[in-house]
Design an enzyme around this catalytic site. Structure first.
Site, mmCIF file in Angstrom:
data_model
loop_
_atom_site.group_PDB
_atom_site.id
_atom_site.type_symbol
_atom_site.label_atom_id
_atom_site.label_comp_id
_atom_site.label_asym_id
_atom_site.label_seq_id
_atom_site.Cartn_x
_atom_site.Cartn_y
_atom_site.Cartn_z
ATOM 1 N N ARG A 23 -0.953 -2.631 -6.515
ATOM 2 C CA ARG A 23 -1.111 -4.038 -5.456
ATOM 3 C C ARG A 23 -2.417 -5.113 -6.140
ATOM 4 N NH1 ARG A 23 -1.356 -5.127 0.290
ATOM 5 N NH2 ARG A 23 -3.167 -5.769 1.019
ATOM 6 N N TYR B 96 -9.750 -11.893 -6.052
ATOM 7 C CA TYR B 96 -8.675 -11.902 -7.297
ATOM 8 C C TYR B 96 -8.898 -12.898 -8.183
ATOM 9 C CZ TYR B 96 -6.496 -8.304 -4.635
ATOM 10 O OH TYR B 96 -6.256 -7.042 -3.987
ATOM 11 N N HIS C 71 -3.945 -9.579 4.510
ATOM 12 C CA HIS C 71 -5.527 -9.794 4.642
ATOM 13 C C HIS C 71 -5.940 -10.675 5.922
ATOM 14 C CE1 HIS C 71 -6.357 -8.977 0.260
ATOM 15 N NE2 HIS C 71 -6.003 -7.981 1.041
ATOM 16 N N LYS D 82 -1.922 -1.819 7.973
ATOM 17 C CA LYS D 82 -3.463 -1.667 8.154
ATOM 18 C C LYS D 82 -3.752 -2.796 9.292
ATOM 19 C CE LYS D 82 -7.863 -1.627 5.474
ATOM 20 N NZ LYS D 82 -8.291 -1.609 4.414
ATOM 21 N N HIS E 282 -3.187 1.810 -5.731
ATOM 22 C CA HIS E 282 -3.513 0.787 -5.420
ATOM 23 C C HIS E 282 -3.685 -0.435 -6.580
ATOM 24 C CE1 HIS E 282 -4.630 -0.920 -1.539
ATOM 25 N NE2 HIS E 282 -5.887 -1.582 -2.101
ATOM 26 N N ARG F 70 0.872 -1.156 -0.030
ATOM 27 C CA ARG F 70 -0.135 0.066 -0.151
ATOM 28 C C ARG F 70 0.840 1.363 0.160
ATOM 29 N NH1 ARG F 70 -1.876 -3.594 4.287
ATOM 30 N NH2 ARG F 70 -4.129 -4.322 3.668
#
Length: 348
Positions: free
Chosen positions: A298, A330, A321, A230, A295, A205
């Protein structure tokens, strides 16, 4: 700033102050001195966040109807203190506080302890939907409202019964490998090239890239240590040998002192706005007209890993994640299997 005209508005579901002025290089330079100033391609105006500080700076009056009542203002301060004590990030505190403010402004003439679940539904219909605000923004509002009423202990609101909008099934934006190559090769400036290459090659990120320090690059183990990203999680990602060589050349030329990528002043971090400009230049030079954001790099990294056969569980770890469901999206943008499907049209 007498040569400028300031007026409030909404951009990307956020309250902003638009800045109008005659096209002049000196005036543009003056606006660029504002750290938070951004250019809107769709609105064709410069803008900043609509905050009390910016209104005061530009000599704009704070309209009474844009603020909650005294009880609401106290509630927001209590809310902020609670979030900070729970170690929420500054961005989350700001986002949730602004979301809560929107709700409390709507009910500025109603005591907080008399607000009910029905009032929340009315707010969704008469403010969120009426103003065409997105489902993601609505979810932010709901997160803030739920937390707030759990804190204040309002007995007239049943937090568990506050409903959310139906989840939008939006797919992540992905670039092809050839497009990525054109973007990464666009810059001659070693620093700019290294930043974009590192973002893509590690699936970082933008905040993670700008938060890196030289010590986070482990050249012996070929890994990058991403600290407190994050969700306040640490993680490690593999470092490409090609990127390691590029980083070594970059380090010898620029000799960063504290941050891996520093601004014009030594020891100061590179700004997000400047990083966005780096990407914008690369897109123009690569002649890519898609509305690419940082982004997208990524998203493309994750999709290309999946298409090359990397297990979804490893991709989840690499991206940081919490849930595998987040990573599974994805699978819907990977074209490897789709390209093997033959259309019946070809048999006609």
């Amino acid at each position: 700033m007498s040569k400028f005209i300031f007026f409030p508005g909404t951009h990307r579901n956020a309250a902003v102050i638009f800045i109008s002025f005659d096209k002049d290089d000196s005036l543009i330079s003056e606006i660029k001195k504002l750290d938070e100033a951004h250019w809107s391609q769709s609105k064709k105006f410069w803008y900043v966040a609509d905050t009390h500080e910016n209104r005061k700076r530009f000599g704009m009056e704070q309209p009474p109807e844009s603020l909650p009542d005294v009880e609401g203002l106290k509630g927001i301060e209590q809310f902020k203190m609670h979030l900070k004590s729970k170690r929420y990030s500054e961005n989350t505190v700001k986002t949730y506080s602004e979301a809560l403010k929107s709700f409390l402004v709507f009910y500025r003439n109603k005591p907080i302890d008399s607000i009910t679940n029905d009032d929340i539904i009315i707010y969704h219909n008469d403010f969120i939907l009426k103003n065409g605000l997105s489902a993601s923004y609505q979810n932010q509002i709901i997160n803030a409202i739920k937390l707030f009423f759990m804190i204040v202990g309002n007995r007239t609101v049943e937090v568990e019964k506050i409903h959310r909008p139906r989840r939008e099934k939006k797919l992540p934006n992905v670039l092809g490998k050839e497009e990525i190559k054109r973007i990464l090769e666009a810059h001659r400036n070693l620093k700019h090239k290294t930043m974009l290459c590192l973002m893509y090659s590690c699936g970082l990120r933008r905040g993670e890239l700008l938060g890196l320090r030289p010590r986070d690059i482990d050249s012996k183990r070929n890994i990058v240590f991403v600290e407190q990203s994050k969700g306040k999680k640490d993680r490690i990602v593999p470092l490409s040998p090609k990127i390691l060589e590029m980083l070594r050349r970059y380090y010898m030329d620029y000799k960063p002192t504290f941050w891996l990528f520093e601004g014009r002043i030594k020891g100061e971090p590179y700004s997000e706005k400047s990083l966005q400009s780096v990407l914008k230049f690369a897109l123009e030079k690569a002649e890519i007209s898609k509305p690419v954001t940082l982004h997208w790099l990524r998203h493309s990294y994750a999709t290309h890993l999946l298409e090359s056969g990397t297990d979804l569980r490893y991709i989840q770890e690499l991206l940081g994640h919490n849930s595998s469901k987040t990573t599974e999206i994805y699978t819907h943008v990977s074209t490897k299997s789709l390209q093997q499907i033959k259309s019946p049209f070809d048999d006609l």
